[in-house]
Write a protein that holds these residues in place. Structure first.
Motif, PDB file in Angstrom:
ATOM      1  N   UNK A 126       7.217  -5.425   7.414  1.00  0.00           N
ATOM      2  CA  UNK A 126       7.238  -6.987   7.948  1.00  0.00           C
ATOM      3  C   UNK A 126       6.712  -7.681   7.009  1.00  0.00           C
ATOM      4  N   UNK A 127       7.459  -7.805   5.664  1.00  0.00           N
ATOM      5  CA  UNK A 127       7.235  -8.702   4.510  1.00  0.00           C
ATOM      6  C   UNK A 127       8.215  -9.629   4.331  1.00  0.00           C
ATOM      7  N   UNK A 128       7.707 -10.849   3.741  1.00  0.00           N
ATOM      8  CA  UNK A 128       8.588 -11.921   3.685  1.00  0.00           C
ATOM      9  C   UNK A 128       9.800 -11.518   2.584  1.00  0.00           C
TER      10      UNK A 128
ATOM     11  N   UNK B  58      -3.134  -4.794 -16.904  1.00  0.00           N
ATOM     12  CA  UNK B  58      -2.796  -5.007 -18.348  1.00  0.00           C
ATOM     13  C   UNK B  58      -1.696  -6.228 -18.684  1.00  0.00           C
ATOM     14  N   UNK B  59      -1.196  -6.301 -17.814  1.00  0.00           N
ATOM     15  CA  UNK B  59      -0.110  -7.540 -18.124  1.00  0.00           C
ATOM     16  C   UNK B  59      -0.853  -9.053 -17.749  1.00  0.00           C
ATOM     17  N   UNK B  60      -1.960  -8.786 -17.263  1.00  0.00           N
ATOM     18  CA  UNK B  60      -2.513 -10.184 -16.967  1.00  0.00           C
ATOM     19  C   UNK B  60      -2.331 -10.872 -15.641  1.00  0.00           C
ATOM     20  N   UNK B  61      -1.953 -10.207 -14.693  1.00  0.00           N
ATOM     21  CA  UNK B  61      -1.508 -10.594 -13.358  1.00  0.00           C
ATOM     22  C   UNK B  61      -2.547 -10.892 -12.582  1.00  0.00           C
ATOM     23  N   UNK B  62      -2.691 -11.966 -11.581  1.00  0.00           N
ATOM     24  CA  UNK B  62      -3.715 -12.321 -10.682  1.00  0.00           C
ATOM     25  C   UNK B  62      -3.261 -11.350  -9.351  1.00  0.00           C
ATOM     26  N   UNK B  63      -3.976 -10.218  -9.259  1.00  0.00           N
ATOM     27  CA  UNK B  63      -3.697  -9.327  -8.097  1.00  0.00           C
ATOM     28  C   UNK B  63      -4.537  -9.741  -6.752  1.00  0.00           C
ATOM     29  N   UNK B  64      -3.673  -9.658  -5.866  1.00  0.00           N
ATOM     30  CA  UNK B  64      -4.213 -10.120  -4.461  1.00  0.00           C
ATOM     31  C   UNK B  64      -4.513  -8.713  -3.849  1.00  0.00           C
ATOM     32  N   UNK B  65      -5.881  -8.514  -3.114  1.00  0.00           N
ATOM     33  CA  UNK B  65      -6.374  -7.195  -2.730  1.00  0.00           C
ATOM     34  C   UNK B  65      -6.460  -7.218  -1.053  1.00  0.00           C
ATOM     35  N   UNK B  66      -5.811  -8.276  -0.481  1.00  0.00           N
ATOM     36  CA  UNK B  66      -5.835  -8.479   1.048  1.00  0.00           C
ATOM     37  C   UNK B  66      -5.073  -7.443   1.618  1.00  0.00           C
TER      38      UNK B  66
ATOM     39  N   UNK C 133       0.944  -1.193   0.044  1.00  0.00           N
ATOM     40  CA  UNK C 133      -0.117   0.035  -0.008  1.00  0.00           C
ATOM     41  C   UNK C 133       0.659   1.134  -0.148  1.00  0.00           C
ATOM     42  N   UNK C 134       2.123   1.034   0.108  1.00  0.00           N
ATOM     43  CA  UNK C 134       3.052   2.311   0.237  1.00  0.00           C
ATOM     44  C   UNK C 134       3.778   2.509  -1.210  1.00  0.00           C
ATOM     45  N   UNK C 135       3.477   1.689  -1.991  1.00  0.00           N
ATOM     46  CA  UNK C 135       4.161   1.762  -3.077  1.00  0.00           C
ATOM     47  C   UNK C 135       3.934   3.069  -3.862  1.00  0.00           C
ATOM     48  N   UNK C 136       5.124   3.765  -4.577  1.00  0.00           N
ATOM     49  CA  UNK C 136       5.023   4.898  -5.289  1.00  0.00           C
ATOM     50  C   UNK C 136       4.003   4.540  -6.392  1.00  0.00           C
ATOM     51  N   UNK C 137       3.481   5.469  -6.802  1.00  0.00           N
ATOM     52  CA  UNK C 137       2.494   5.312  -8.040  1.00  0.00           C
ATOM     53  C   UNK C 137       1.724   3.941  -8.157  1.00  0.00           C
ATOM     54  N   UNK C 138       1.044   3.781  -7.055  1.00  0.00           N
ATOM     55  CA  UNK C 138       0.387   2.391  -6.815  1.00  0.00           C
ATOM     56  C   UNK C 138      -0.771   2.074  -7.599  1.00  0.00           C
TER      57      UNK C 138
ATOM     58  N   UNK D 239      -2.641  -8.068   3.843  1.00  0.00           N
ATOM     59  CA  UNK D 239      -1.365  -8.651   3.497  1.00  0.00           C
ATOM     60  C   UNK D 239      -1.173  -9.713   2.469  1.00  0.00           C
ATOM     61  N   UNK D 240      -0.141 -10.011   2.119  1.00  0.00           N
ATOM     62  CA  UNK D 240       0.168 -11.287   1.018  1.00  0.00           C
ATOM     63  C   UNK D 240      -0.399 -12.451   1.444  1.00  0.00           C
ATOM     64  N   UNK D 241      -0.541 -13.282   0.412  1.00  0.00           N
ATOM     65  CA  UNK D 241      -0.737 -14.809   0.858  1.00  0.00           C
ATOM     66  C   UNK D 241       0.685 -15.359   0.933  1.00  0.00           C
ATOM     67  N   UNK D 242       0.704 -16.678   1.404  1.00  0.00           N
ATOM     68  CA  UNK D 242       1.973 -17.417   1.480  1.00  0.00           C
ATOM     69  C   UNK D 242       2.377 -17.669  -0.072  1.00  0.00           C
ATOM     70  N   UNK D 243       1.811 -17.632  -0.955  1.00  0.00           N
ATOM     71  CA  UNK D 243       2.166 -17.975  -2.235  1.00  0.00           C
ATOM     72  C   UNK D 243       2.510 -16.732  -3.129  1.00  0.00           C
ATOM     73  N   UNK D 244       2.198 -15.553  -2.856  1.00  0.00           N
ATOM     74  CA  UNK D 244       1.972 -14.456  -3.465  1.00  0.00           C
ATOM     75  C   UNK D 244       3.601 -13.587  -3.643  1.00  0.00           C
ATOM     76  N   UNK D 245       3.858 -13.261  -5.002  1.00  0.00           N
ATOM     77  CA  UNK D 245       4.902 -12.530  -5.392  1.00  0.00           C
ATOM     78  C   UNK D 245       4.609 -11.196  -4.594  1.00  0.00           C
ATOM     79  N   UNK D 246       5.403 -10.533  -3.884  1.00  0.00           N
ATOM     80  CA  UNK D 246       5.102  -9.184  -3.095  1.00  0.00           C
ATOM     81  C   UNK D 246       5.946  -8.093  -3.624  1.00  0.00           C
TER      82      UNK D 246
END
Length: 520
Positions: free
Chosen positions: A373-375, A339-347, A325-330, A349-356
């Motif tokens: 506090x990210x993995x 646009x790139x077809x990614x499956x975006x998580x909206x929680x 949520x703190x990303x620049x130009x989020x 915090x990220x799930x254990x499988x997610x690319x963060x």
């Protein structure tokens, strides 16, 4: 000597050149270039060189140059004939006794220049102007022994002179205003744009240029990326015509490294200008660049042999993606991922499988992962300082713990639409952020020191360095507050005073003013 400085070197008839007869002492590449544009401006030009036969050789070379311009239909045969008729060879300094202006373009040694001008002052007319093409020496110091330093100034051209359409006019502490005014008018008659600088180390262009190469060298020294990757990023993402290592190979380390050291030492070891051991070692080893066939790149037939860029990895199954949520130009980053077809998580915090994904300004990926506090094993950063739609390359950064499968997934994902992607190791400010911020910060401090006006700074850097825009305009485009954030955070990450923001930038950024704004 003149009692009316307003008449120094000037001629009342504006249909003729400001300086009717011009002497050029030193007929190397710079002297020849200055002689060419002076003759083309209508002045009688006298070439003088202490080395036997050098002035005659320069005379012949300029004749050949005008013949080539006729062949290419750049100038008419009549114009070439007129230019040639104005070019003369002077056998001794005494032959310059009728010159209205003498420009020195000899070796960059203070003692030799001082001795030359002491001789010239006794030879030329009382109203004549004396000027040095010095690129790094103090104009005040050169003029210190002159009886009339008010008629002496720096007149710094850039190589190749006919093509580089800017000239720095440098006033020493005792230079008369009319001397600078006359040189400015003459620069315009020669087709060049004059910029006015105070007598400070590096003047404008060489001073402002400290941020580009030195920060790129710093990035290499941290093991973040190799020469070719940094060049690609700064060309494709930031819009520079040449990457810093391409540029240093072009100019030669025998030219660029001494300038780095000179400005650093003249500013009493100011951290912002700290040189790199990388260029010192390469200079000592004779890896100067294109002129020696090897520099940061190997050169064959004058062409750099750049290693091919590896293709994006192939990833069979793409993980879901979560964006900090703190990303620049989020919002822009989320739209890009969509646009790139990614499956975006909206929680939250990220799930254990997610690319963060994180997109910091100035901070490194490690710091962000710890603070949020990210993995770290699944955390990858992307540089979002610049709008993705305006760039040709995306830049990702891993941290020391990032898993190879997450790195490859991020690389493959952001390359899906065919845009180039570079993956670098962890860096406060990635590559573009830290180089751009350093350029803007140094330019801001040039204005803070009163070296020149913001307008002249922008003109000098754009024409003299070929940047995509002036450094202050660069700061305005990407946002002074963003540049400030990059610098503050980089100073936190590295604890290095080189990243402390200039008061010019800090104050204007804090109250939302353009970096071009001058106080009334």
């Amino acid at each position: 000597m003149p009692s009316h400085p307003s008449t120094i070197g000037l001629h009342p008839t504006m249909h003729t050149t400001i300086f009717k007869t011009v002497g050029i002492v030193g007929t190397g590449a710079m002297g020849r270039g200055i002689a060419q544009i002076a003759a083309q401006a209508g002045s009688i030009v006298k070439l003088m060189d202490a080395q036997a036969g050098a002035a005659e050789k320069a005379h012949q070379a300029l004749f050949s140059q005008w013949d080539k311009l006729v062949e290419k239909e750049r100038i008419s045969p009549d114009a070439a004939h007129a230019h040639k008729a104005r070019l003369r060879v002077a056998g001794t300094l005494a032959d310059l006794s009728d010159c209205d202006l003498v420009i020195e373009a000899i070796v960059e040694r203070l003692d030799i220049k001082k001795a030359l001008f002491a001789q010239l002052e006794a030879i030329v007319p009382a109203q004549a102007v004396l000027a040095s093409n010095t690129s790094s020496l103090s104009v005040t110091a050169i003029a210190a022994a002159l009886k009339h330093p008010e008629r002496f100034a720096g007149y710094h051209f850039f190589n190749p002179v006919p093509l580089m359409k800017v000239v720095e006019i440098i006033a020493g502490l005792k230079t008369g205003a009319d001397t600078c005014h006359g040189l400015s008018q003459y620069a315009r008659q020669m087709g060049h744009t004059p910029v006015q600088a105070q007598d400070t180390p590096g003047f404008i262009v060489n001073h402002a240029g400290r941020g580009y190469g030195t920060e790129a060298l710093r990035i290499v020294s941290e093991g973040i990326a190799d020469f070719a990757t940094i060049d690609r990023i700064l060309r494709d993402q930031a819009g520079f015509k040449l990457g810093p290592f391409e540029l240093m190979d072009l100019t030669g380390l025998d030219v660029s490294h001494p300038v780095m050291e000179s400005i650093y030492h003249q500013y009493y070891e100011e951290d912002r200008y700290r040189p790199s051991v990388i260029t010192a070692q390469r200079l000592a080893g004779g890896l100067l660049g294109r002129k020696t066939g090897e520099g940061f790149y190997r050169h064959e037939g004058g062409v750099a042999q750049v290693p091919a860029e590896a293709p994006p990895p192939v990833v069979a199954e793409m993980p879901p993606v979560w964006v900090s949520p703190r990303a620049a130009r989020r919002s822009e980053l989320l739209q890009l991922l969509k646009n790139l077809g990614a499956h975006i998580e909206t929680g939250q915090s990220p799930s254990p499988q997610a690319l963060t994904l994180v997109a910091p300004l100035g901070f490194d990926i490690t710091t962000v992962a710890v603070v949020e506090r990210l993995d770290p094993a699944r955390t990858v950063g992307i540089d979002m300082l610049i709008d993705d739609a305006t760039t040709k390359r995306r830049v990702l950064a891993t941290n020391p713990a990032t898993r190879s499968d997450m790195r490859d997934a991020a690389h493959a994902l952001f390359a899906r639409d065919g845009k180039a992607v570079s993956v670098i190791r962890d860096s406060g400010g990635f590559v573009t952020q830290r180089v751009v911020a350093t350029i803007v910060n140094i330019a801001s401090d040039i204005c803070q020191q009163g070296v020149c006006s913001p307008k002249d700074l922008e003109t000098a850097v754009t024409l003299g360095l070929g940047y995509p825009m002036g450094p202050l305009a660069m700061g305005d485009r990407y946002g002074p507050t963003n540049v400030l954030e990059v610098l503050f955070n980089m100073q936190t990450v590295y604890g290095d005073q080189r990243y402390r923001p200039s008061p010019w930038l800090r104050r204007r950024g804090a109250i939302g003013l353009s970096l071009m704004h001058e106080e009334s």
